[in-house]
Enzyme design. Structure first.
Site, mmCIF file in Angstrom:
data_model
loop_
_atom_site.group_PDB
_atom_site.id
_atom_site.type_symbol
_atom_site.label_atom_id
_atom_site.label_comp_id
_atom_site.label_asym_id
_atom_site.label_seq_id
_atom_site.Cartn_x
_atom_site.Cartn_y
_atom_site.Cartn_z
ATOM 1 N N GLY A 1 0.861 -1.279 0.035
ATOM 2 C CA GLY A 1 -0.007 -0.101 0.025
ATOM 3 C C GLY A 1 0.719 1.252 0.081
ATOM 4 O O GLY A 1 1.939 1.176 -0.118
ATOM 5 N N GLN A 2 -0.021 2.350 0.130
ATOM 6 C CA GLN A 2 0.887 3.742 -0.054
ATOM 7 C C GLN A 2 2.057 3.985 1.172
ATOM 8 O O GLN A 2 3.072 4.335 0.756
ATOM 9 C CB GLN A 2 -0.226 4.799 0.128
ATOM 10 C CG GLN A 2 0.686 6.199 -0.064
ATOM 11 C CD GLN A 2 -0.538 7.473 0.456
ATOM 12 O OE1 GLN A 2 -1.362 7.171 1.347
ATOM 13 N NE2 GLN A 2 -0.102 8.552 0.157
ATOM 14 N N ASP B 1 0.758 -9.029 1.338
ATOM 15 C CA ASP B 1 -0.195 -8.465 0.826
ATOM 16 C C ASP B 1 -1.062 -9.281 0.235
ATOM 17 O O ASP B 1 -0.677 -10.372 -0.194
ATOM 18 C CB ASP B 1 0.248 -7.339 0.075
ATOM 19 C CG ASP B 1 -0.887 -6.035 0.039
ATOM 20 O OD1 ASP B 1 -0.477 -4.807 0.484
ATOM 21 O OD2 ASP B 1 -2.141 -6.417 -0.032
ATOM 22 N N ARG C 1 -2.221 -8.575 -2.810
ATOM 23 C CA ARG C 1 -1.267 -8.569 -4.067
ATOM 24 C C ARG C 1 0.078 -8.183 -4.037
ATOM 25 O O ARG C 1 0.525 -7.881 -3.221
ATOM 26 C CB ARG C 1 -2.228 -7.558 -5.160
ATOM 27 C CG ARG C 1 -2.209 -6.019 -4.379
ATOM 28 C CD ARG C 1 -2.863 -5.215 -5.150
ATOM 29 N NE ARG C 1 -2.903 -4.027 -4.321
ATOM 30 C CZ ARG C 1 -1.859 -3.075 -4.004
ATOM 31 N NH1 ARG C 1 -0.553 -3.309 -4.763
ATOM 32 N NH2 ARG C 1 -1.825 -1.723 -3.527
ATOM 33 N N ASP D 1 -3.959 -12.741 3.113
ATOM 34 C CA ASP D 1 -5.481 -12.046 3.236
ATOM 35 C C ASP D 1 -5.379 -11.544 4.793
ATOM 36 O O ASP D 1 -5.473 -12.592 5.729
ATOM 37 C CB ASP D 1 -6.433 -13.020 2.963
ATOM 38 C CG ASP D 1 -8.082 -12.375 3.593
ATOM 39 O OD1 ASP D 1 -8.886 -13.066 3.045
ATOM 40 O OD2 ASP D 1 -8.069 -11.368 4.021
ATOM 41 N N TYR E 1 -15.018 4.450 7.396
ATOM 42 C CA TYR E 1 -13.709 4.371 7.842
ATOM 43 C C TYR E 1 -13.168 4.741 9.130
ATOM 44 O O TYR E 1 -12.417 4.495 9.937
ATOM 45 C CB TYR E 1 -12.701 5.115 6.770
ATOM 46 C CG TYR E 1 -11.257 5.392 6.765
ATOM 47 C CD1 TYR E 1 -10.570 6.583 7.134
ATOM 48 C CD2 TYR E 1 -10.398 4.234 6.599
ATOM 49 C CE1 TYR E 1 -9.542 6.699 7.079
ATOM 50 C CE2 TYR E 1 -9.106 4.273 6.962
ATOM 51 C CZ TYR E 1 -8.519 5.457 7.056
ATOM 52 O OH TYR E 1 -7.073 5.764 7.135
ATOM 53 N N LYS F 1 -11.572 3.151 12.563
ATOM 54 C CA LYS F 1 -10.518 3.647 12.981
ATOM 55 C C LYS F 1 -10.699 4.166 14.507
ATOM 56 O O LYS F 1 -9.890 3.702 15.662
ATOM 57 C CB LYS F 1 -9.776 4.805 12.281
ATOM 58 C CG LYS F 1 -9.309 4.554 11.072
ATOM 59 C CD LYS F 1 -8.042 3.130 11.253
ATOM 60 C CE LYS F 1 -7.463 2.789 10.055
ATOM 61 N NZ LYS F 1 -6.602 1.957 10.030
HETATM 62 C C1 VAH Z 1 -7.886 8.785 3.251
HETATM 63 N N1 VAH Z 1 -5.445 9.031 3.324
HETATM 64 O O1 VAH Z 1 -7.954 9.703 2.626
HETATM 65 C C2 VAH Z 1 -6.451 8.695 4.202
HETATM 66 C C3 VAH Z 1 -6.344 8.995 5.490
HETATM 67 C C4 VAH Z 1 -6.610 11.221 6.671
HETATM 68 C C5 VAH Z 1 -6.627 10.622 5.379
HETATM 69 O O2 VAH Z 1 -6.884 8.350 6.355
HETATM 70 O O3 VAH Z 1 -8.900 8.136 3.962
#
Ligand code: VAH
Length: 312
Positions: free
Chosen positions: A9-10, A32, A34, A50, A140, A144
C-alpha cells in the site's frame, strides 16, 4: 523478525523499504493480498496474505519467527463509503487477528495506523487536541475510532504492546495513494508535471492536515522504538505535520511551475473532507517520544517534484 501486512500500500511500501534498510532485508517479511512494485518484491521475502485470515497470519508468524507486526492493510475513507460492510470487516477483522496473536504472546509488538478520520464535524477543527469529541461520520473513521478503543483495551487488559498514530493525509512520490480523500494532494503533482494543470475534487478552501511520507515513516519508527514506559497514549497519537488548502498547494506548485493551473470540481469526497479537522495538535507525541516534523509545504513541494522527475 518483522512482518508488514499490507506492505504494497501507500504507506506499507515505503515502511517496508525503510525497515529493510534498518534491520536487514531478510528480517522484514512483506505480505499483501497482491504483489507490490519491483523495489518491494526484489528487496526481501514476500508472502501473499489475506489480512482477515487469522490462520494464514499465524502460519507466517510461526514460520518466520515474527516478533513485530505492522498492520497497514485497510480500506480507506472514499472506498469504504462505497462498500461499508467490506470496509468495516477488513479494517476490524484484520486488527482483531493481530491483537489476538499478541494477546496469545505469539508476537511481542504491534503497530496499527489510525487516522485524523477518527474526528468528526463536532470536533474542534483547528489545532485539534489529542483528547476531544470524536463523532466520525465515515465508515473508515468509525472503524479507526473503534480500533483505537480496542487497542487501548488490549493494552490495559492483556498488556499487549500495541502502538498507533493518527496519520494525516500522506504525500509520497514513490507510491500511489489507495482510495482516500486526501489523494488529491498526490495526484496534483503527477498532473502538474504531465499536463501543468489539475482539476481538484476538493474545493479551494478545504484545509486538511497533511504530511510528507518521509516524516510519517520516521514518526512510525520513532514511536515503535520509544521505551514502552514513556508512552502515555495507547489509543493513538495525534500527528500534526502541515495543514494546507488545495489553493495553497497549487500556489506552492506554481512557484516551481509558473504555467501550472488548477480548477475545482468538488465530488462525493468533499463532505468527507468537510467532516475532518483542518489542523492537528501533536504536543503529546512531541512530549512522549520527541516528535518533530521536518517537511513544510515548500520543502515537500520541492521534494515531490524532484522525486517524480527522478523517477522518469
Ligand atoms: C484517507 N489518506 O484519505 C487517508 C487518510 C486522513 C486521510 O486516512 O482516507
Amino acid at each position: 523478525k518483522i512482518l508488514i501486512i499490507g506492505a504494497c500500500g501507500q504507506i506499507g511500501t515505503e515502511l517496508t523499504l525503510a525497515l529493510r534498510e534498518k534491520h536487514g532485508e531478510k528480517n522484514v517479511i512483506a505480505s499483501d493480498i497482491r504483489e507490490g512494485n519491483d523495489d518491494l518484491m526484489q528487496s526481501g521475502p514476500f508472502e501473499k496474505l489475506d489480512a482477515t485470515n487469522y490462520k494464514a497470519i499465524e502460519d507466517i508468524v510461526m514460520h518466520y519467527e515474527v516478533e513485530e507486526v505492522y498492520l497497514m492493510a485497510a480500506m480507506l475513507s472514499a472506498t469504504a463509503e462505497k462498500f461499508p460492510m467490506r470496509g468495516w470487516n477488513l479494517n476490524m477483522d484484520s486488527l482483531f487477528n493481530v491483537l489476538n496473536l499478541a494477546k496469545d504472546k505469539k508476537i511481542d509488538k504491534v503497530f496499527w495506523p489510525s487516522s485524523i478520520a477518527v474526528f468528526g464535524p463536532s470536533t474542534p477543527k483547528n489545532d485539534t487536541p489529542q483528547t476531544t469529541v470524536m463523532e466520525p461520520t465515515t465508515v473508515y473513521g468509525i472503524s479507526k475510532q473503534t480500533g483505537e478503543r480496542w487497542c487501548e483495551y488490549y493494552h490495559h487488559k492483556y498488556d499487549v504492546d500495541v502502538r498507533s498514530i493518527r496519520y494525516p493525509g500522506l504525500i509520497s512520490y514513490k507510491t500511489q495513494p489507495g482510495g482516500g480523500t486526501t489523494d488529491y494532494a498526490v495526484e496534483i503533482f503527477h498532473e502538474a508535471l504531465a499536463k501543468q494543470a489539475y482539476t481538484s475534487f476538493l474545493s479551494e478552501e478545504t484545509a486538511l492536515p497533511m504530511m510528507f511520507m518521509d516524516d510519517a515513516i520516521r514518526a512510525t519508527i520513532s514511536l515503535m522504538e520509544a521505551p514502552a514506559e514513556t508512552l502515555s497514549i495507547r489509543s493513538s497519537y495525534n500527528l500534526g505535520g502541515i495543514s494546507f488548502t488545495p489553493k495553497q498547494l497549487a500556489e506552492s506548485i506554481e512557484a516551481e511551475i509558473p504555467e501550472f493551473k488548477i480548477d475545482y470540481e468538488p465530488d462525493f469526497r468533499q463532505p468527507i473532507a468537510d467532516s475532518w479537522p483542518s489542523s492537528i495538535n501533536d504536543e503529546q507525541a512531541q512530549k512522549d517520544w520527541g516528535w518533530q516534523h521536518e517537511y513544510d509545504l515548500e520543502k515537500m513541494t520541492k521534494a515531490m517534484l524532484d522525486g517524480l522527475k527522478s523517477l522518469k
